[in-house]
Design a protein around this motif. Structure first.
Motif, PDB file in Angstrom:
ATOM      1  N   ARG A  70      23.461  33.913   4.222  1.00  0.00           N
ATOM      2  CA  ARG A  70      24.924  32.587   4.879  1.00  0.00           C
ATOM      3  C   ARG A  70      24.665  31.214   4.202  1.00  0.00           C
ATOM      4  N   GLU A  97      30.754  28.892  13.090  1.00  0.00           N
ATOM      5  CA  GLU A  97      30.218  29.465  12.174  1.00  0.00           C
ATOM      6  C   GLU A  97      31.842  29.931  11.540  1.00  0.00           C
ATOM      7  N   ASN A 157      32.572  37.288  16.470  1.00  0.00           N
ATOM      8  CA  ASN A 157      32.689  36.018  16.382  1.00  0.00           C
ATOM      9  C   ASN A 157      34.150  35.630  16.727  1.00  0.00           C
ATOM     10  N   LYS A 213      27.543  29.134  19.685  1.00  0.00           N
ATOM     11  CA  LYS A 213      28.047  28.128  17.892  1.00  0.00           C
ATOM     12  C   LYS A 213      28.423  29.372  16.987  1.00  0.00           C
ATOM     13  N   LEU A 247      26.977  28.151   5.200  1.00  0.00           N
ATOM     14  CA  LEU A 247      26.199  27.754   6.583  1.00  0.00           C
ATOM     15  C   LEU A 247      25.233  27.427   6.825  1.00  0.00           C
ATOM     16  N   GLU A 300      18.937  16.828   5.341  1.00  0.00           N
ATOM     17  CA  GLU A 300      17.847  16.095   4.640  1.00  0.00           C
ATOM     18  C   GLU A 300      17.758  14.919   3.523  1.00  0.00           C
ATOM     19  N   LYS A 301      19.096  14.599   3.628  1.00  0.00           N
ATOM     20  CA  LYS A 301      19.708  13.124   2.669  1.00  0.00           C
ATOM     21  C   LYS A 301      20.221  12.436   3.512  1.00  0.00           C
ATOM     22  N   PHE A 313      30.771  38.795  11.000  1.00  0.00           N
ATOM     23  CA  PHE A 313      29.755  38.158  11.498  1.00  0.00           C
ATOM     24  C   PHE A 313      28.893  39.617  12.550  1.00  0.00           C
ATOM     25  N   GLU A 334      18.858  19.717  10.679  1.00  0.00           N
ATOM     26  CA  GLU A 334      18.053  19.002  10.270  1.00  0.00           C
ATOM     27  C   GLU A 334      18.655  18.209   9.361  1.00  0.00           C
TER      28      GLU A 334
END
Lengths: 240, 239
Positions: A45, B139, A87, B135, A50, B60-61, A83, B58
């Motif tokens: 990933r 993706e 998906n 989710k 991703l 990072e920058k 995946f 999260e």
């Protein structure tokens, strides 16, 4: 085709990939194996971002995709991904699933895309499903559609993240068949899988990943027949 | 019986008093419809900002984009908190007597108030819908090369709308009935129309029941229409 230099990925304090470097040649078929939680999926990933690497560099087709100026959407157009859970887009017909991205991104006109979708569906034996919706298909059919959906973009490389792990056993074969065909057409492939038979048959190279590192790399004969690393031996004794 | 007939005539026929009801109905429908459209627009934008913030993972920058998103997210949260934390009638009075005091049009004040109010609720409904989409869908869209916004518009939002529709209809019904408080700023909507007749003829029964029945019929109509829409949207489910 793709070079990974000193790639690290941490989720909070947990280091999933630990200074991993690897190179995949054009046309190479690399199968990545390893115990669950070893970081093999994260590694895959990271290749199309991703997951954002915490540190390290990824060069795809001569372009540093981890640099700030890299256009991630452009890069992903050239890298297909399949995946574990398919998906597919449940609200769109199979044809629309396939034509959406190439048409929206201006790669193909609507007519060209529909023509191409037909050809690809025919190739995987699912032409009669063109107007169906994903929920009307079996798992194996969904995954075959997911593969050809990626192929619509004419990717230079394909990433497979455990493509058969969510399938009923009797459907695994049909998906692997499509992947083998793709491999024999010369597609560059990186495949995370538990299908050791597929690895033996198709892979040019097998990587054994554990603890966020590549512990062993070699031809299927080398890795399966004469593993050097203790942990590889242990893992293979459990799965073979 | 003759008594009732006389009342009916004095309530609705004399001086064309039925016009209070029809005129009020028009205003109610206009305010509801405009507030619905604007409220959904506000709600959608807020939901997207909130989801983009919560789903970015999260960081990072510390980039400018991230700081901007933090800022907008904080504003959206504040907005939802204030609007949901105060009664809509108070909001309407504040808008009419303080914020929009220079506005001549009561309809505009009502539309703006109810848009802003409804937007807060709708944003949470949309947010729930967006968060409920697997989710893997985002993706998959992104892995094909679609941008965040393209994936949102083409893939996530259509699925989110489908699961949010029952709650949205609920909100629409609530909105329609809540507009009855517009009488407080002297806007002649449906409820006030009936009330004016009551004040003129001193008969409460017929005008108020008529108003109640009209609301009920509108709600039944909305329920029927969206029931159909829901059935059509379900055509891709063949489980």
């Amino acid at each position: 085709m793709i070079t990974v230099n000193h790639l690290s990925k941490a989720f909070g304090d947990h280091l999933v990939l630990d200074d991993l470097s690897e190179h995949i040649e054009k046309g190479e078929k690399v199968v990545i194996i390893g115990p669950s939680g070893s970081g093999k999926s994260t590694f895959l990933r990271c290749m199309n971002l991703l997951e954002k690497p915490t540190a390290g560099q990824i060069i795809f087709d001569g372009q540093d995709i981890t640099s700030k100026d890299a256009d991630i959407n452009k890069i992903r157009m050239q890298m297909g991904m399949v995946f574990q859970h398919f998906n597919l887009f449940p609200h769109l017909s199979i044809t629309r699933n396939m034509t959406l991205a190439p048409v929206k991104l201006g790669v193909l006109s609507k007519d060209e895309a529909e023509e191409k979708a037909k050809k690809l569906l025919d190739r995987v034996g699912l032409l009669e499903k063109a107007d169906s919706y994903p929920d009307q298909l079996s798992g194996g059919q969904k995954q075959r559609i997911a593969i050809v959906r990626s192929l619509m973009m004419n990717p230079k490389m394909m990433l497979f993240d455990e493509p058969t792990s969510a399938l009923d056993p009797e459907m695994v074969g049909e998906v692997l068949e499509v992947m083998k065909e793709l491999a024999s057409d010369g597609m560059t492939m990186a495949v995370v899988t538990h299908e050791m038979g597929f690895a033996r048959e198709v892979a040019n190279r097998v990587l054994f990943v554990d603890g966020g590192k590549v512990l062993e790399s070699g031809t299927p004969d080398q890795v399966f027949g004469n593993p050097q690393n203790e942990r590889t031996k242990e893992f293979l004794s459990k799965v073979l | 019986m003759t008594n009732l007939k006389e009342k009916f005539i004095s309530d609705f026929i004399v001086d064309e008093r039925w016009r209070y009801v029809t005129g009020g109905l028009k205003v109610t429908l206009l305010v509801t419809l405009l507030a619905l459209i604007l409220g959904c627009l506000i709600g959608m934008i807020i939901a997207i900002v909130r989801c983009a913030h919560d789903q970015r993972g999260e960081i990072e920058k510390k980039t400018f984009g991230n700081a901007l998103l933090d800022f907008f997210n904080a504003i959206c949260k504040l907005y939802v908190t204030i609007i949901r934390g105060t009664p809509v009638l108070v909001q309407l009075l504040i808008m009419y007597f303080i914020i929009l005091v220079s506005f001549k049009s009561k309809v505009t004040v009502a539309v703006l108030t109810f848009s802003i109010n409804s937007g807060a609720y709708v944003s949470e409904i949309f947010r729930g819908g967006i968060m409920a989409v697997d989710k893997g869908q985002m993706e998959a869209g992104r892995s094909l090369g679609l941008s965040y916004i393209q994936t949102m518009i083409e893939i996530i939002i259509p699925q989110a709308l489908k699961s949010a529709l029952p709650s949205l209809v609920n909100e629409l019904i609530a909105l329609l009935k809540e507009t009855s408080i517009c009488g407080y700023i002297g806007l002649n909507e449906l409820t006030r129309g009936g009330d004016i007749i009551r004040g003129t003829t001193f008969d409460a029964l017929l005008p108020l029941f008529l108003v109640a029945i009209i609301y009920l019929l509108m709600v039944l109509g909305i329920t029927a229409i969206f029931g159909r829409v829901e059935r059509r949207l379900r055509q891709s489910d063949h489980r």
